[in-house]
Design an enzyme around this catalytic site. Structure first.
Site, PDB file in Angstrom:
ATOM      1  CB  SER A   1      -8.646   1.004   5.695  1.00 21.43           C
ATOM      2  OG  SER A   1      -9.428   2.074   5.855  1.00 21.43           O
TER       3      SER A   1
ATOM      4  CE  LYS B   1      -3.961   2.100   2.468  1.00 21.14           C
ATOM      5  NZ  LYS B   1      -4.711   1.796   3.631  1.00 21.14           N
TER       6      LYS B   1
ATOM      7  CB  SER C   1      -8.184   3.624   2.813  1.00 21.84           C
ATOM      8  OG  SER C   1      -7.266   3.066   3.882  1.00 21.84           O
TER       9      SER C   1
END
Length: 488
Positions: free
Chosen positions: A176, A77, A152
């Site tokens: 997330s 990420k 996210s």
């Protein structure tokens, strides 16, 4: 059949027989990214040259020196810093930022022999539930490109679901990892707060953020969490607790397991399909020897308001460092230092980030601190106490991960409150600091649904045991989106 239809242990067996090489695995990952990522938009930056060279070198390492994840491709990420590989947190304000060090988890990935393929798209600074808040592109759900992958960590979940990588790392502040895992039909674990070092994670809300693994199977997830866990001198909030072999806990035996099902997690606002998938899952677990009872987590209804006050307050403090002075984006045509701050932050941050900074700054202000921030901290304690009381009698808590399957891109952009409510089932877990996993448990309108299993502090082993037993008794994890067909 593609290579990434196999779990890590099967790929290691193929490597041992010399039927494939680590270079083949890396090449397969980039080939699939080239084939499908124009549609999925999971990656923000690729590490092709270094990864290809690294994989060729790793093929020379003797098999007896290799671990269970050695040579496996992974995506990271974009809020986890990677030395020499652009890290933007999907924000314009960090455009062009090339870190001079690796996050602790990235060090651990290297030590375990994983090959970093690239950086994955996300909601800007991890603020969002749909991946529509990235400054660069909107990631799409591999099951239906008209739908969101969740957020996210949407890029992290979508990349695994689309078969671009078998492993990815995400971060979870209020759901997330688990919410996008549910939306994309993969396995996502949010570990206990402190289980994994946050050093090198670009902070959103420091008392809530936690890095965790996203994979296609529970076994692979257990391997990856084991690799990245442990105390870290660079992170004073990392916990000095033993890291067990999570994989050894995958015995399939859950006889006598006591399951709590909160009435609030099956109540108003939760779709019928999500409720039914949980009830069906409980029947499966009963046949395996577990028992369940309905319980109450009475303060969970305050979780959403508590979370947004606390996380926004911490964000307003954490994001103050992005001012155009030291790194990243800097506004042009400024007349003074104050003008530089204002223009850089106005142009560099997106609308959602600005919204949360404003909310957080207000709740920390002198006239509002006691009424909002302090009160939210008190309610957080009540939420944690609810979990503690339930865990005195039960081994795990089970419910749906999300109220509904993935929604359409653009469907909730004009209604931030409805968007925030998507995390209503995952947020209490972060407020309490306990671990939780989402695993595939069904479909609605052709889209995946997730089962959330929540455990006691630092008891990820029990969560994995339950998740693995359920996974082995069902076939939801074996299903792949149609996009896999086009990437063969």
């Amino acid at each position: 059949m593609t290579l990434f239809n196999h779990k890590a242990s099967e790929l290691q067996a193929l490597l041992h027989k010399k039927e494939i090489s680590i270079a083949d695995l890396t090449a397969e990952s980039f080939k699939r990214i080239e084939a499908v990522d124009a549609d999925v938009n999971a990656f923000l930056a690729l590490n092709k040259e270094k990864a290809t060279a690294q994989s060729s070198e790793m093929d020379q390492v003797p098999f007896e020196q290799r671990g269970p994840l050695f040579g496996m491709p992974i995506g990271v990420k974009d809020n986890i810093v990677t030395e020499g590989l652009e890290t933007t947190s999907a924000s314009k304000i960090l455009q062009g930022f090339n870190p001079i060090y690796d996050a602790t988890v990235v060090h651990k990935l290297r030590a375990a022999g994983l090959v970093t393929v690239g950086k994955l798209n996300m909601d800007e600074f991890a603020m969002g539930s749909s991946n529509e808040n990235s400054a660069y592109k909107i990631t799409r759900n591999p099951w239906d490109l008209d739908r969101v992958p969740g957020g996210s960590s949407g890029g992290s979940a979508a990349s695994v679901a689309a078969g671009e990588v078998p492993f990815s790392l995400g971060s979870d502040t209020g759901g997330s990892i688990r919410q996008p895992a549910a939306f994309c039909g993969v396995v996502g674990m949010k570990p206990t707060y402190g289980r994994v070092s946050r050093y090198g994670l670009i902070a959103f809300a420091s008392s809530l953020d936690q890095i965790g693994p996203i994979t296609r199977t529970v076994e692979d997830n257990a391997f990856l969490l084991e690799a990245i866990s442990g105390v870290d001198a660079s992170d004073t909030t990392s916990a000095n607790v033993d890291v067990p072999s999570f994989v050894k806990s995958l015995t399939g035996d859950i006889k006598g397991l006591r399951i709590a099902v909160p009435s609030e997690y099956l109540g108003e606002g939760v779709g019928e399909a999500a409720k039914q998938s949980v009830l069906d899952a409980l029947k499966v677990l009963e046949t395996l020897g577990a028992t369940w009872e309905e319980v109450s987590l009475p303060h969970s209804k305050y979780g959403l308001a508590t979370y947004y006050l606390l996380s926004s307050s911490e964000a307003s403090s954490n994001l103050a460092r992005f001012d155009g002075i030291r790194y990243g984006f800097r506004a042009d045509n400024v007349g003074s230092l104050m003008d530089l701050y204002k223009k850089t932050r106005a142009q560099g941050f997106g609308d959602e980030v600005k919204r949360r900074i404003m909310l957080g700054t207000y709740s920390l202000s002198a006239g509002s601190y006691d009424a909002y921030y302090k009160k939210a901290q008190q309610v957080r304690t009540l939420i944690k106490n609810d979990f503690d009381q339930v865990f005195e009698k039960y081994d795990v808590i089970i419910g749906p991960t999300t109220p509904t399957p993935a929604f359409k891109v653009g469907e909730k952009n004009d209604d931030p409150l409805t968007m925030y409510a998507n995390d209503i089932l995952t947020i209490p877990v972060n407020l309490a600091g306990v671990p939780g996993i989402s695993i595939p448990c069904g479909f609605a309108d052709g889209m995946p649904l997730g089962l959330q299993i929540i455990g006691k502090h630092f008891d990820e082993a029990t969560i994995y045991r339950v998740a693995h037993a359920y996974e082995q008794a069902t076939s939801f994890h074996k299903q792949t989106p149609q996009i896999w067909e086009g990437a063969k």
